[in-house]
Scaffold this active site. Structure first.
Site, mmCIF file in Angstrom:
data_model
loop_
_atom_site.group_PDB
_atom_site.id
_atom_site.type_symbol
_atom_site.label_atom_id
_atom_site.label_comp_id
_atom_site.label_asym_id
_atom_site.label_seq_id
_atom_site.Cartn_x
_atom_site.Cartn_y
_atom_site.Cartn_z
ATOM 1 N N LYS A 68 -5.192 -3.101 0.323
ATOM 2 C CA LYS A 68 -5.138 -2.849 -1.017
ATOM 3 C C LYS A 68 -4.215 -2.083 -1.653
ATOM 4 O O LYS A 68 -3.578 -1.835 -2.619
ATOM 5 C CB LYS A 68 -6.648 -2.956 -1.787
ATOM 6 C CG LYS A 68 -7.601 -4.040 -1.655
ATOM 7 C CD LYS A 68 -8.901 -3.679 -2.427
ATOM 8 C CE LYS A 68 -9.690 -4.926 -2.168
ATOM 9 N NZ LYS A 68 -10.754 -4.807 -2.969
ATOM 10 N N ASN A 89 -5.375 -6.489 -5.503
ATOM 11 C CA ASN A 89 -6.289 -7.259 -4.831
ATOM 12 C C ASN A 89 -5.750 -8.681 -4.966
ATOM 13 O O ASN A 89 -6.323 -9.584 -4.265
ATOM 14 C CB ASN A 89 -7.893 -7.376 -5.047
ATOM 15 C CG ASN A 89 -8.342 -8.133 -6.463
ATOM 16 O OD1 ASN A 89 -7.319 -8.204 -7.226
ATOM 17 N ND2 ASN A 89 -9.261 -8.545 -6.307
ATOM 18 N N ASP A 105 -10.592 -7.428 -9.485
ATOM 19 C CA ASP A 105 -12.157 -6.665 -8.970
ATOM 20 C C ASP A 105 -12.517 -6.186 -10.228
ATOM 21 O O ASP A 105 -13.814 -6.243 -10.520
ATOM 22 C CB ASP A 105 -11.653 -5.684 -8.096
ATOM 23 C CG ASP A 105 -11.597 -6.176 -6.504
ATOM 24 O OD1 ASP A 105 -12.055 -7.317 -6.406
ATOM 25 O OD2 ASP A 105 -11.061 -5.503 -5.627
ATOM 26 N N GLY A 251 -23.977 -9.329 -4.789
ATOM 27 C CA GLY A 251 -22.483 -9.148 -4.427
ATOM 28 C C GLY A 251 -21.621 -10.327 -4.977
ATOM 29 O O GLY A 251 -20.468 -10.444 -5.221
#
Length: 285
Positions: A68, A89, A105, A251
């Protein structure tokens, strides 16, 4: 016959759920395209991006660990919020196929919190466990939502460095991750009108990694537990939070949310989010 494609890159990459997510959406929308996973090491980043930039079928890539930050010197531009976060990302070919990098993100993390964030609060606090690339995106997103942050890391200097990179809208705090491992008898005040989060933004608790040790006596009543780990989806962290009476977010919420932002850039269409339940069933089968 060739077709447009995007992909996810990293090392390792075989565990990624991104191909399943994007292919699910492509099929639902009837878009003739593909989404792949490609193992790319740090040493291969420059050659990989040069090759893909020259491929007219390539629509971009998602970037995962450990790339990243490594990809940034090879891009023509880095957009907000990736510039502030210091991590990319998502990469896509912009005008004249010049490579642009961004970060989805932060938006993906905030998505399942939308209803909570729309309500006014007297005070907002988040305890973030971890100070790596994902934690950076989460911390920057929450700082912009007027949270006071407590960042806990195994290396205290890493937490302090992350705090130094944040917009200084309020005072934030760096502590050792060990601080949250032991039981506390701290008496929390009335949390009415407050929003509290406890976030595992580290790889701890992931399959094959060390366990995350967090004692839930450190969480205020009504705090929301959020774990960005996707394997396993039901982590010990979330299980213990639920047993302690806390609302939980797993998640997949962040993973699907950030993928949705990238899908628009790659394929020029919003994904069909009305099928999220079906997608979750697919990813957990």
């Amino acid at each position: 016959m060739t077709m447009p494609f995007a992909e996810v890159i990293g090392d390792p990459i075989s565990q990624s759920k991104s191909p399943a997510i994007h292919r699910f959406w492509l099929e639902k929308l009837g878009i003739e395209a593909d989404y792949r996973a490609s193992r790319v090491s740090e040493a291969d980043v420059a050659d990989y991006l040069a090759e893909r930039q020259a491929d007219p079928d390539w629509r971009g890539c998602n970037v995962t660990m450990p790339l990243k930050q490594k990809v940034q010197p090879h891009l023509s531009s880095v957009e907000e919020p990736a510039t502030s976060i210091g991590a990319v990302n998502t990469i896509y070919p912009a005008f004249d196929r010049l490579l642009a990098g961004t970060n989805t993100d932060a938006a993906g993390f905030l998505e399942p919190l939308t209803k909570h964030l729309q309500a006014p609060h007297l005070f907002r606090m988040a305890r973030i466990l971890g100070a790596g690339g994902a934690a950076r995106a989460i911390a920057h997103a929450l700082a912009r939502e007027n949270f006071t942050l407590v960042i806990a890391a195994r290396r205290l200097e890493q937490a302090a460095d992350l705090i130094a990179s944040l917009p200084q809208t309020t005072q934030h705090h760096a502590v050792s991750l060990d601080h949250f491992a032991q039981t506390t008898d701290f008496a929390f005040d009335d949390r009415q009108g407050l929003l509290d989060l406890v976030i595992n933004a580290s790889p701890l608790g992931m399959r094959g990694k060390s366990p995350l040790v967090f004692d839930w006596s450190h969480a205020p009543p009504g705090a929301i537990a959020y774990d960005i780990v996707t394997d396993p989806l039901e982590t010990d962290f979330l299980r213990a939070a639920r047993e302690a009476g806390h609302e939980t977010i797993d998640g997949l919420a962040m993973l699907i949310g950030q993928a949705a932002e990238a899908f628009r850039l790659f394929f020029g269409s919003p994904p069909p989010r009305q099928h999220d339940d079906e997608l979750r069933a697919l990813l957990t089968a």
